[in-house]
Enzyme design. Sequence first.
Site, PDB file in Angstrom:
ATOM      1  N   GLN A 270      49.422  16.979  34.989  1.00 45.04           N
ATOM      2  CA  GLN A 270      50.353  15.971  34.956  1.00 45.04           C
ATOM      3  C   GLN A 270      49.753  14.884  36.343  1.00 45.04           C
ATOM      4  O   GLN A 270      49.574  14.457  36.047  1.00 45.04           O
ATOM      5  CB  GLN A 270      51.602  15.411  34.688  1.00 45.04           C
ATOM      6  CG  GLN A 270      52.349  15.856  32.933  1.00 45.04           C
ATOM      7  CD  GLN A 270      51.170  15.405  32.076  1.00 45.04           C
ATOM      8  OE1 GLN A 270      50.927  13.524  31.673  1.00 45.04           O
ATOM      9  NE2 GLN A 270      50.578  15.582  31.154  1.00 45.04           N
ATOM     10  N   HIS A 273      46.519  12.977  36.163  1.00 42.89           N
ATOM     11  CA  HIS A 273      46.003  11.932  36.222  1.00 42.89           C
ATOM     12  C   HIS A 273      46.099  10.861  37.406  1.00 42.89           C
ATOM     13  O   HIS A 273      45.276  10.006  36.637  1.00 42.89           O
ATOM     14  CB  HIS A 273      47.204  11.567  35.316  1.00 42.89           C
ATOM     15  CG  HIS A 273      47.299  11.804  33.685  1.00 42.89           C
ATOM     16  ND1 HIS A 273      47.001  11.601  32.751  1.00 42.89           N
ATOM     17  CD2 HIS A 273      47.818  13.119  32.955  1.00 42.89           C
ATOM     18  CE1 HIS A 273      46.310  12.281  31.683  1.00 42.89           C
ATOM     19  NE2 HIS A 273      47.586  12.765  31.426  1.00 42.89           N
ATOM     20  N   GLU A 339      58.887  11.127  30.448  1.00 43.85           N
ATOM     21  CA  GLU A 339      57.665  10.188  29.344  1.00 43.85           C
ATOM     22  C   GLU A 339      57.767  11.657  28.863  1.00 43.85           C
ATOM     23  O   GLU A 339      57.749  11.828  27.428  1.00 43.85           O
ATOM     24  CB  GLU A 339      56.804  10.035  30.436  1.00 43.85           C
ATOM     25  CG  GLU A 339      55.451   9.648  29.256  1.00 43.85           C
ATOM     26  CD  GLU A 339      54.273   9.175  30.456  1.00 43.85           C
ATOM     27  OE1 GLU A 339      53.324   8.805  29.633  1.00 43.85           O
ATOM     28  OE2 GLU A 339      53.937   9.989  31.322  1.00 43.85           O
ATOM     29  N   HIS A 340      57.654  12.627  29.425  1.00 43.42           N
ATOM     30  CA  HIS A 340      57.543  14.404  28.688  1.00 43.42           C
ATOM     31  C   HIS A 340      58.080  15.001  29.466  1.00 43.42           C
ATOM     32  O   HIS A 340      58.292  15.347  30.630  1.00 43.42           O
ATOM     33  CB  HIS A 340      56.053  14.871  28.983  1.00 43.42           C
ATOM     34  CG  HIS A 340      54.614  13.905  29.443  1.00 43.42           C
ATOM     35  ND1 HIS A 340      54.292  13.171  29.824  1.00 43.42           N
ATOM     36  CD2 HIS A 340      53.971  13.504  27.968  1.00 43.42           C
ATOM     37  CE1 HIS A 340      52.813  12.214  29.946  1.00 43.42           C
ATOM     38  NE2 HIS A 340      53.061  12.634  28.379  1.00 43.42           N
ATOM     39  N   ASP A 373      48.884  15.791  24.939  1.00 43.15           N
ATOM     40  CA  ASP A 373      48.173  14.895  24.718  1.00 43.15           C
ATOM     41  C   ASP A 373      46.956  14.617  24.409  1.00 43.15           C
ATOM     42  O   ASP A 373      46.346  13.484  24.146  1.00 43.15           O
ATOM     43  CB  ASP A 373      47.744  15.272  26.448  1.00 43.15           C
ATOM     44  CG  ASP A 373      48.392  15.239  27.514  1.00 43.15           C
ATOM     45  OD1 ASP A 373      49.573  14.130  27.643  1.00 43.15           O
ATOM     46  OD2 ASP A 373      48.226  15.389  28.736  1.00 43.15           O
ATOM     47  N   HIS A 432      75.587 -27.272   7.085  1.00 42.36           N
ATOM     48  CA  HIS A 432      75.691 -26.056   6.217  1.00 42.36           C
ATOM     49  C   HIS A 432      77.059 -25.660   5.489  1.00 42.36           C
ATOM     50  O   HIS A 432      75.998 -25.399   4.071  1.00 42.36           O
ATOM     51  CB  HIS A 432      76.137 -24.799   7.183  1.00 42.36           C
ATOM     52  CG  HIS A 432      74.841 -24.393   8.381  1.00 42.36           C
ATOM     53  ND1 HIS A 432      74.958 -25.380   8.992  1.00 42.36           N
ATOM     54  CD2 HIS A 432      74.778 -23.562   8.446  1.00 42.36           C
ATOM     55  CE1 HIS A 432      74.109 -24.364  10.380  1.00 42.36           C
ATOM     56  NE2 HIS A 432      73.663 -23.635  10.194  1.00 42.36           N
TER      57      HIS A 432
END
Length: 440
Positions: A270, A273, A339-340, A373, A432
């Site tokens: 990771q 990235h 996230e992961h 992924d 109403h």
Amino acid sequence: MLTRLDLRGRQLSTRELVAALPRAEIDVDAATHLVAPIIDAVRTRGAAALRDFAETFDGVRPVHLRVPAQEPARALAALDPAVRAALEETIRRVRAVHAAQLPAGFTVDVAPGATVRQRWVPVGRVGLYVPGGLAVYPSSVVMNVVAAQEAGVPSLAVASPPQASNDGLPNATVLAACALLGVDEIYAAGGAQAIAMLAYGAVGSGPVDGDWLCEPVDVITGPGNVYVAAAKRLVRGTVGIDAEAGPTEIAVLADGGADPVHVAADLISQAEHDPLAASVLVTDSVALADAVDGLLAGRVVRTKHAVRVTTALTGRQSAIVLVDDMAAGVAVVDAYGAEHLEIQAAGAAELAERVRSAGAIFVGPYSPVALGDYMAGSNHVLPTGGCAHFASALGVHSFLKAVQVIEYDATALAVVADRIVALANAEDLPAHGEAVRARF
């Protein structure tokens, strides 16, 4: 290599945990001041502004903003057969999972003659953003497009940055992935300017563009950098968005029985990235922490993107967090909302069921994040920056609206008419009540 945060023997509240845990500092607010003029320029100047920004930010002035129809097919024909086979298998698996996500409608008979039903309707048009900065993301094409297709969205547009190495067109592998998925509306536009084009539309100009028009979309999805996140924030309300995605992050919850080679490799995967990517190990084992740290030093120097990985792993967003036991570890990763999240520990499946906040959870030593992924079948467009506390992975639901349909007959309305009038008067909205009484 990784800094250490020792939480052993400390009883911290959720607020204190969130404050203590490492996190990348991304100032989306500051980026909005830079992005707002870009959005305004695209709204007013259309294709000319898109070309100007491409030249400034991508180093190439695209001849074709809308990718000519023959280019995706040409890219697919030239694609490495092994990569094509991998993409086709990814599409098959992702489609199978997302087809199962379709929600069912329902009908409720509230009373005799009184029915409320709910049906799910896809939005009419979506804009799918595929980044093209430090890496190439044909897998993001699959994740965005398949989810929208399985939702039944009738009109899809993909935007991806122009590449100087591909004559101002998006990356060839991205184009090939579009071809495999049957997507033929593709734009060579990246960053905030692409988000503006999708949100507000743009008209082609000059003999090269021909007479094309990028119609505005209803929803924009897909990952991107801080400027893409800022652009999404500014257009939200005009269109729907999936999330303001930040740098990728992985948290690994592991006990002393985890294989340190697996853990080290996953943290590096990771980190490659982005220099701002977060890699966090949460463990109750000092021995595992020491082993992983020792392995990282040797493995990082051998990886292709060693400088990027080193920056990410030594940044304030990455760390080893020591906890008393796995119960404390679950509390930490839940507060972090990764996230992961990988769980490499005894009873991993049971621990996974106790986690409320994670974009995706990878259970056991043979479910690495890299699987998700590409080819797990799950979606890799996930909430970052703690947004997993309230947001979900991209999916079919991201492109659907729930529409409620109410049908009462005269008798059913008459039964509740006086009660409606009572509530309307209590809210000082007498018209109403009168709207109901007018029917009798």
